[in-house]
Design an enzyme around this catalytic site. Sequence first.
Site, PDB file in Angstrom:
ATOM      1  N   GLU A 277       0.810  -1.215   0.000  1.00  0.00           N
ATOM      2  CA  GLU A 277       0.000   0.000   0.000  1.00  0.00           C
ATOM      3  C   GLU A 277       0.843   1.264   0.000  1.00  0.00           C
ATOM      4  O   GLU A 277       0.387   2.323  -0.419  1.00  0.00           O
ATOM      5  CB  GLU A 277      -0.924   0.044   1.227  1.00  0.00           C
ATOM      6  CG  GLU A 277      -2.023  -0.981   1.225  1.00  0.00           C
ATOM      7  CD  GLU A 277      -1.633  -2.218   2.015  1.00  0.00           C
ATOM      8  OE1 GLU A 277      -2.516  -2.952   2.446  1.00  0.00           O
ATOM      9  OE2 GLU A 277      -0.415  -2.433   2.203  1.00  0.00           O
ATOM     10  N   ASP A 319      15.140  21.878 -29.872  1.00  0.00           N
ATOM     11  CA  ASP A 319      14.806  22.635 -31.069  1.00  0.00           C
ATOM     12  C   ASP A 319      15.686  23.884 -31.099  1.00  0.00           C
ATOM     13  O   ASP A 319      16.001  24.437 -30.052  1.00  0.00           O
ATOM     14  CB  ASP A 319      13.322  23.005 -31.027  1.00  0.00           C
ATOM     15  CG  ASP A 319      12.913  23.843 -32.214  1.00  0.00           C
ATOM     16  OD1 ASP A 319      13.149  23.398 -33.348  1.00  0.00           O
ATOM     17  OD2 ASP A 319      12.373  24.940 -32.004  1.00  0.00           O
ATOM     18  N   ASP A 592       9.089  24.701 -28.731  1.00  0.00           N
ATOM     19  CA  ASP A 592       8.153  25.779 -28.431  1.00  0.00           C
ATOM     20  C   ASP A 592       7.080  25.961 -29.483  1.00  0.00           C
ATOM     21  O   ASP A 592       6.131  26.705 -29.277  1.00  0.00           O
ATOM     22  CB  ASP A 592       8.898  27.100 -28.239  1.00  0.00           C
ATOM     23  CG  ASP A 592       9.580  27.572 -29.519  1.00  0.00           C
ATOM     24  OD1 ASP A 592       9.753  26.747 -30.431  1.00  0.00           O
ATOM     25  OD2 ASP A 592       9.940  28.761 -29.595  1.00  0.00           O
ATOM     26  N   ASP A 596       6.690  21.143 -32.957  1.00  0.00           N
ATOM     27  CA  ASP A 596       7.391  20.343 -31.949  1.00  0.00           C
ATOM     28  C   ASP A 596       6.444  19.473 -31.123  1.00  0.00           C
ATOM     29  O   ASP A 596       6.897  18.564 -30.421  1.00  0.00           O
ATOM     30  CB  ASP A 596       8.151  21.261 -30.976  1.00  0.00           C
ATOM     31  CG  ASP A 596       9.198  22.101 -31.667  1.00  0.00           C
ATOM     32  OD1 ASP A 596       9.885  21.554 -32.553  1.00  0.00           O
ATOM     33  OD2 ASP A 596       9.323  23.287 -31.336  1.00  0.00           O
ATOM     34  N   ASP A 690       5.042   3.230   8.262  1.00  0.00           N
ATOM     35  CA  ASP A 690       5.889   3.033   7.085  1.00  0.00           C
ATOM     36  C   ASP A 690       5.882   4.241   6.146  1.00  0.00           C
ATOM     37  O   ASP A 690       6.952   4.726   5.754  1.00  0.00           O
ATOM     38  CB  ASP A 690       5.459   1.771   6.328  1.00  0.00           C
ATOM     39  CG  ASP A 690       5.752   0.513   7.146  1.00  0.00           C
ATOM     40  OD1 ASP A 690       6.373   0.653   8.213  1.00  0.00           O
ATOM     41  OD2 ASP A 690       5.359  -0.573   6.716  1.00  0.00           O
TER      42      ASP A 690
END
Length: 861
Positions: A277, A319, A592, A596, A690
Amino acid sequence: MTTPSDSATLAASGLSSERARAQLLVDGPNELGSDAATGFWHSAFEVVREPMLLLLLAAGGIYLVLGSARDALTLLFAVAAMIGMALFQKRKTEHAVSRLKQLSAPQARVVRDGREQAIATAEVVQGDVVLLREGDRIAADAALVSSSNLRVDESLLTGESVPVDKLPGEFDQPLLPPESGSTALVYAGTLVVQGHGACVVRATGARSAMGRIGMALTSTQPPASPLQLEVRRMVRVIAILGGLLCALLAVVYGLSQHDATRGLLAGITLAMSILPEEMPVVLAVFTTLGAFRISKFQVLARRAEAVEALGSATVLCVDKTGTITENRMRIAVLAPIGGADYEVVAHAGESLPEEVHELLEYGVLASQPASPDGMERAFHSFGEAALHGTEHLRPEYTREQEYPLTRDMLAVSHLFRAGDTSGHVVAAKGAPEAVADLCHLDAQASAQLLERATAMAKSGLRVLAVARARYEPSNHPTNQHDFDFAVLGLVGLEDPVRASVPAATAAFRRAGVRVVMITGDHADTARAIARKAGLDVGAGVLTGAELGQLGERERNAAVAHTNVFARCNPEHKLQLIHALTAAGELVAMTGDGVNDAPALKAAHIGIAMGVHGTDVAREAAALVLATEDFGAIAQAIVVGRRVLANLRKAMTYVVAVHVPIAGMALAPVLLGMPAMLLPVHLVFLELVIDPACTIALEAEEPDEDLAGASPSKAGRSLLARSTLLRSVVQGFALFGAVFAVYAVSLSQGQTTNQARAAGFISIVVGNLALILVQRSSTRSALATLLHAPNPIANLLSSLALLVLAATLAVPGLRTVFYFALPPTAACVGAVIAALAGVLWYDLWKSPAHSAAAQPGGGASP
């Protein structure tokens, strides 16, 4: 073949309204479509199929069977939250396509029924005549039929920062892609920065170049990070193992004790002790806090899991335009005829020498004032600053005529009235070969001019020639050739490399991250920019066309050694990302522009340049760089490596701590002893103690200089086999200590609740000791405690001990936990046994053994 008269007739009349409506039924709306959205329940089902969520659902069901409704609801709430987050991420493609739609012009000016009218962009159809003017966002892919000094910014599609001069051609010519450099075609989503014109629509919606990018974006799925894949494998193994042991224990206990119900409960308790868990808690907390840490460097995480992947990145694809460079033009070199080249940047802050004044003066006069075109702005901004206070700024001049660019003459001329006089001056600028033609240079002079221009172009400059003429008559000629031009020289413009890039490139090299530049620019420009940026260009430059001609083996070899790729379209970028990924690299990609976006999504880590980047790129990326400092990515990689190193420590701890918990749930039952761990203890240990102890490891400082270490390989496991074995050995050693405490307590006549309390003390103290030894792979536990302060670890450890003390001291809590206060000697013995069961690991620690913990070696033990 369409004749000029046909083009003129079509531009004048356009489509009829009836034909346009019929064509709209055939073509469909001029919009960027997306895949049909899947239903909510179908999407939710796909998400719930993840092994981790199935285990959490199973754990929630187990808690319900055991009557612990609160714990069951807590787990089920966590599952619902995780499903919601996954569904949100699943819709990211639709958001990106939505941004692509917004880039299209909301309205377009078309000619229909012989008259100009404005219509919605979605209604533009194939065959429409669209009128273009400065500032327009082009509505569809089209062929020019007329133009005047038309320039279009296509950087969103090609990555080239220099606007493209457009000239009319045949409207039925083949529809070539943007990267072809066609001057007679315009493309949807691009911006008119100068001039005006008319075009005939050839492709709309998904059939346009922009639409093809949108479809690539829709069909591209971001790859899972190596850590995600490894955790999924671990969870599957743990689930299968837990299920088998659970069934085995239930059968063995039922047959041996003739009590099927208690056997089933014992099996369920064992399954609960094995179920991890903590893992979703650990992953969520580490990546979220890592995202917070990298935000301090202006790197924003849209997908938190990308933070840990960033720490393993081996290749960074960048780029050029907007990432390596500033995506703005400036004048870099002035080269007057008969004089030496004057490098503007090298003499920044100095007065401009007189010998280049006239060259710059006429370059400014030949440029459009207040233009969105980057080169025009560069001439005016630099000229106004450098020529301020001289006689070479001419506010008294009045422009009377403009001679625009044509297919036969790639130069523009402006004719001015020279103040109050009757004379005129003419300023021209354009391609060096065109200006040489205007000036009627002889072969030798023309060759010298072009040779000088070629040398400047090879250094990455966009080169224009400038000329002047004087003209006395009042009637203006119709052709530029009628002026007696004299060439003044050459002007070199550049899209400058960002100031932070060379240092950042050196930082990436030191960190062992290979930097690859991918651009739509010409090979010579790409090579020059790469050198200025500090990239290794020893293997040369490979173009997209050359890449497509290589076989798979040759292409993989080229991709493995080449660091600069030129003339690449979005498909080429995708191919490069896939080739690097197939070679075992973990790829980060920056960009940008719209072109791209597919590659940003396909990379393991997509990084959008957020200051001047497009919304589409930001939507497709996992990280957004909210600064122009390219070096921030290098700093973020170091943070990612820290997250990854501490995450490995935490996962090692999780594996080790589950061994004594599972062992104490199994061994006493098999040996006929009273059960030591009950469901309430498991809930307390696995959901409180834990996770709290694990979070302490997130704040741990690294053992080494992560900025100078080699990156982890993409195929490397989260836990190496040797490390996993040591973790299991640690767990069994602690299990032996806890079991000994419990067995000895029972043999000494203590009650079951007293023995259970003593064993529980041993488990909790052992947990804290495990955290201490995991904090460093080289230092001893004592040295770590004294010389490597971790306030969060100390705080959480103190809280854990306080909670443990409360469960023993408070009568109500003792009842809930089925505890009874053990003798003092038993408590001391439990602490000593737990420390002995863990701290032996310090004897194993040494620099040689801990080498596997470094990022270039195995995982941290």
